[in-house]
Enzyme design. Structure first.
Site, PDB file in Angstrom:
ATOM      1  CB  CYS A 111      -1.053   0.169   1.080  1.00 27.95           C
ATOM      2  SG  CYS A 111      -1.748  -1.590   1.473  1.00 27.95           S
ATOM      3  CG  HIS A 120      -3.401   3.171   2.100  1.00 26.31           C
ATOM      4  ND1 HIS A 120      -4.049   3.205   0.935  1.00 26.31           N
ATOM      5  CD2 HIS A 120      -3.311   2.132   3.064  1.00 26.31           C
ATOM      6  CE1 HIS A 120      -4.137   1.599   0.304  1.00 26.31           C
ATOM      7  NE2 HIS A 120      -3.661   1.366   2.327  1.00 26.31           N
ATOM      8  CG  ASN A 171      -6.679  -1.216   1.345  1.00 25.11           C
ATOM      9  OD1 ASN A 171      -6.038  -0.893   0.243  1.00 25.11           O
ATOM     10  ND2 ASN A 171      -5.975  -1.826   1.990  1.00 25.11           N
TER      11      ASN A 171
END
Ligand code: UT7
Length: 324
Positions: A112, A251, A281
């Protein structure tokens, strides 16, 4: 010589997977997912659509916005943990299909945090004399998701975002990047099988070791702590305080994580970019996807200071500050 973001672009597949769809797949509910994560829906690739297909769409849009031709790109850095194949780097497929004939190309694997890691590397390349760097974050998380595991399958989505870096000629520039890793907690989020430790086999497939495993609750706490720390470090390096942030782009993992970090920093809601309700996500794609949407929505103006912060598997955490 400083680097500047000349243009951004993003792409998400058309297929929408809603919480109601997930209710039919695993024992979950729309209200649980919404309350615990903030996610309403996510995009999922069509069968046959791979990471490079998403990356190319985002890259073409970023090149158009930057008014840079593919043949002017010196290097392509593709942040992903879900490339088309283990070999070669997916960035090379993107390089060929874009017609970026002069560009070197490689993938960056930092989960990520991948986009910020790639941005940091691109920034150094510009500082050392390159003219144009294409930085992409693209993921097909649905390919490594166990669609029978309710702990993880409600979280992830597919998508891509890209930026073109060039040489700064005025105050608009990448002000700083900070990167961190702690491999001691690499087992918080990982895919156990399919690599050289446990190569692809019938057993890997049958026992679902080719899919993402996560200790969500522990990850949650560390995420809040590391993103807050990363942001303070970034602010300090630039002589800034939280009130100097015009837009915070974290994020997009879980709205509760984003709210906790924003509250600790004392940021009001309108200063925080959140789009995970629509995309879930998307790992390395999450920040560039949110960044491009913020630009399209007119939330970033010339002179604004944009702070990005991420955490992810590794464990990795990172930040970037960009003056627009
Ligand atoms: O990019 C980095 C990737 N990772 C992350 O960002 C993950 C960060 N962590 C999280 O987002 C949260 O920890 C989750 C959303 C994964 C889980 O939320 P939580 O509030 O930490 O829940 P929990 O894991 O403590 O589980 C609470 C309960 C459990 O039931 P019991 O044991 O209390 O009976 C779970 O089995 O919720 C249950 N549960 C679910 N129930 C309905 C877990 N997943 C689901 C689900 N639907 N999808």
């Amino acid at each position: 010589m400083n680097s500047v973001i000349l243009g951004t672009g993003a792409y998400a597949p058309d297929r929408v997977l809603t919480n109601a769809d997930l209710e039919r797949m695993v024992e979950t509910s729309d209200s649980w997912i919404l309350e615990r994560t903030g996610i309403r829906e996510r995009r999922i690739v069509q069968s046959g659509q791979a990471c490079s297909d998403l990356a190319i769409e985002a890259a073409n849009r970023a090149l158009l916005a930057a008014r840079v031709s593919p043949s002017d790109i010196d290097v392509i850095l593709l942040a992903t943990c879900t490339g088309d194949t283990p070999l070669p780097a997916t960035a090379c497929l993107v390089q060929h299909r874009l017609g970026a004939v002069r560009a070197a190309a490689c993938d960056i694997s930092a989960a990520c945090c991948g986009f910020i890691y790639a941005l940091a590397i691109g920034d150094v390349y510009i500082k050392s004399g390159m003219k144009h760097v294409l930085v992409i974050g693209a993921e097909v998380m649905s390919a490594i998701t166990d669609w029978t595991d309710r702990n993880t399958c409600v979280l992830f989505g597919d998508g891509a975002g890209a930026v073109v870096l060039g040489r700064s000629v005025d105050e608009s520039k990448v002000l700083s990047t900070h990167l961190h890793a702690n491999g001691r907690i690499s087992d918080l989020i990982y895919v156990p099988g399919g690599g050289s430790r446990d190569p692809a086999s019938d057993d890997v497939l049958q026992n679902k070791r080719c899919f993402i495993k996560m200790r969500g609750n522990e990850t949650f706490k560390i995420a809040v702590k590391t993103m807050e720390e990363a942001t303070h470090e970034a602010l300090k390096a630039n002589g800034m305080v939280p009130q100097d942030i015009d837009l915070f782009i974290p994020h997009q993992a879980n709205v509760r994580i984003l709210r906790a970090v924003s509250q600790r920093l004392g940021l009001s809601e309108e200063k925080v970019m959140i789009n995970l309700d629509r995309f879930g996500n998307t790992s390395a794609a999450s920040i560039p996807l949110a960044l491009d949407q913020a630009i399209q929505d007119g939330r970033i103006k010339r002179g604004n200071k944009v702070v990005m912060a991420a955490f992810g598997a590794g464990l990795t955490w990172a930040s970037a500050v960009v003056q627009w």
